[in-house]
Design an enzyme around this catalytic site. Structure first.
Site, PDB file in Angstrom:
ATOM      1  N   HIS A  26      57.788  35.383  27.620  1.00 29.34           N
ATOM      2  CA  HIS A  26      57.449  34.157  28.383  1.00 29.34           C
ATOM      3  C   HIS A  26      56.891  34.507  29.764  1.00 29.34           C
ATOM      4  CE1 HIS A  26      60.028  32.080  25.396  1.00 29.34           C
ATOM      5  NE2 HIS A  26      60.808  33.121  25.572  1.00 29.34           N
TER       6      HIS A  26
ATOM      7  N   SER B 206      33.332  39.736  46.773  1.00 33.43           N
ATOM      8  CA  SER B 206      32.971  38.330  46.880  1.00 33.43           C
ATOM      9  C   SER B 206      31.860  38.183  47.917  1.00 33.43           C
ATOM     10  CB  SER B 206      34.198  37.528  47.310  1.00 33.43           C
ATOM     11  OG  SER B 206      33.804  36.345  47.976  1.00 33.43           O
TER      12      SER B 206
ATOM     13  N   LYS C   7      37.969  40.572  49.107  1.00 28.23           N
ATOM     14  CA  LYS C   7      38.167  40.459  47.664  1.00 28.23           C
ATOM     15  C   LYS C   7      37.701  41.671  46.867  1.00 28.23           C
ATOM     16  CE  LYS C   7      38.508  36.637  45.632  1.00 28.23           C
ATOM     17  NZ  LYS C   7      39.545  36.078  44.800  1.00 28.23           N
TER      18      LYS C   7
END
Ligand code: ARG
Length: 466
Positions: A155, A276, A282
């Site tokens: 999960h 980016s 980024k």
């Protein structure tokens, strides 16, 4: 003039030619088409339909066309619809009457089925070669990370401790099954349809064994209707490719997650990342995202071809011309994704400390503590509750189970003894899962050893295939 224009009194419209033509994409089959025609000429010669001179002239003509196509000087035309008629027309222009005899005892229906099978056979081997490189990469990284402890998840919640090697070898198993599926798909693709002709075979005594042998097939199709209308092998290949893409996509999803600041388990190499245009900080995992994204088009191709085929009465219908783009796009996509996956993986920076830190948190050793109690005679359900209470206690104090003292453990249950202090570490939790298939380094080592044998045997098999 069209090769089939005898019963027509008017020309087809330009619009119809453009709509009907497949040359823009089936030109990819030129080599297989030429090879098929050369072998067909052998069969025509053997049953006396063409002379030795005619066979030789067909062979030379086809070779000159092959050369021109490869040199980029051959002019393909939508007027001649597809690769089969473009080549046949050029052949007749070049060698005259003998060229017109080539299409005896043959139809474009068995011709296209033949070309596609020959083409796909080579491509299946190519995809297998790329898969085996990926298997090799996974094994190499695993071998270096037999002791790299990390949380295993269910999960997406931390569950039990494993190692990075154990995690990656799970993908090894998936891709190995894919490789085996391709071997199986190859077996069914490896069948010669030549001789099926339009649908009902031919009145000429074409030697199907000869063409089968010369074209390198293992056997020939047993029913002429099936020979021209079967596209199962293409559907099967696209479905195996869909499974490969699904596996690649799951792995990519994990790499994307693991490279986030929040996980920090890995860092993609600069060579396989992008920045980016606005946010200077980024570093984005575009390659992994693109592979995950391209999975969609392969699933789409599978659905497209299944849908094309589902309502077709036997035997050939022009709908089937739509098989090629789905197949070609699948091939291009799966090969490109497999090719870039291996270098992206082998250049990954693995942050072992962050994996270990994550393994120290999240109570992933709770099952082991419960197992400890039940091995000392406490019923598992009772042990489960005792450890659940210990976890609650730790959560309140902001510590992990391995931070507790022996006294803390004994307060929860007098069954705890000194040895719990060793058992509770994530490292010993991993080492003691020592059964076949488990994450203990000893077991994963055995798995890696058998994987290496499989890889070596598969590589040597594939290198013997043309
Ligand atoms: N271009 C066609 C295809 O790809 C070749 C077979 C054409 N046969 C026919 N009867 N029109 O399916």
């Amino acid at each position: 003039m069209k090769l089939w224009s005898g019963r027509f009194i008017k020309d087809t419209s330009k619009e119809m030619d453009d709509f009907n033509s497949s040359i823009s994409f089936d030109m990819r089959l030129y080599k297989q088409d030429i090879m098929g025609s050369m072998v067909h000429a052998e069969a025509l010669f053997k049953c006396g339909i063409i002379s030795l001179e005619e066979k030789e002239s067909i062979r030379k003509g086809l070779l000159s066309i092959l050369k021109d196509i490869e040199d980029g000087t051959f002019e393909f035309s939508v007027q001649y619809e597809d690769i089969h008629m473009n080549i046949e027309k050029a052949l007749t222009d070049r060698i005259g009457e003998a060229g017109k005899k080539l299409h005896t005892a043959r139809s474009r229906n068995d011709q296209v089925a033949l070309d596609l099978r020959l083409f796909l056979k080579d491509e299946i081997l190519e995809v297998q070669r790329k898969l085996v490189v990926l298997l090799d990469t996974l094994v190499t990284i695993s071998e270096d990370n037999l002791y790299t402890i990390m949380p295993g998840y269910t999960h997406l919640q931390p569950a039990q401790p494993i190692t990075l090697a154990h995690h990656l070898m799970a993908y090894y198993e998936m891709f190995k099954r894919d490789l085996d599926r391709l071997k199986d798909c190859y077996r069914r693709t490896d069948t010669n349809p030549l001789g099926s002709c339009a649908l009902a075979s031919t009145t000429y005594s074409i030697d199907r064994e000869l063409t089968t042998k010369l074209l390198g097939f293992s056997n020939y199709t047993m029913n002429s209707l099936d020979g021209v209308s079967d596209r199962d092998y293409a559907i099967e290949f696209i479905s195996v490719s869909s499974i490969i893409m699904m596996h690649l996509s799951r792995l990519c999803e994990e790499l994307i997650l693991w490279s986030t600041n929040e996980f920090g388990y890995i860092e993609m190499d600069d060579a396989y990342s992008t920045g980016s245009s606005i946010m200077p900080q980024k570093k984005n995992p575009d390659v992994a995202e693109l592979i995950r994204g391209k999975t969609g088009r392969v699933f789409g191709n599978l659905m497209a071809l299944l849908t094309v085929m589902k309502g077709l009465p036997l035997a050939y219908n022009k709908d089937m011309q739509e098989d090629k783009e789905s197949l070609f796009d699948t091939l291009d996509t799966v090969k490109a994704c497999l090719s870039i996956m291996s270098p992206m993986l082998s250049t990954l920076k693995i942050n072992r400390d962050n994996m270990q830190k994550a393994a120290n948190k999240g109570f992933i050793n709770a099952t082991d503590v419960a197992d400890y109690l039940s091995k000392k005679g406490v019923p598992f359900r009772t042990a489960h509750r005792i450890v659940g209470e210990l976890v609650l206690h730790c959560t309140g104090k902001g510590v992990s189970l391995q931070d507790l003292s022996l006294e803390d453990f004994r307060k929860a249950s007098p069954v705890f003894e000194e040895d719990i202090m060793d058992i509770v570490t994530p490292y010993s939790c991993v080492v003691s899962r020592n059964i076949p298939g488990g994450p203990a380094p000893e077991q994963v080592r055995l798995h890696i050893d058998s994987a290496k044998t499989y890889i070596r045997d598969t590589k040597s098999f594939l290198s013997q295939q043309s």
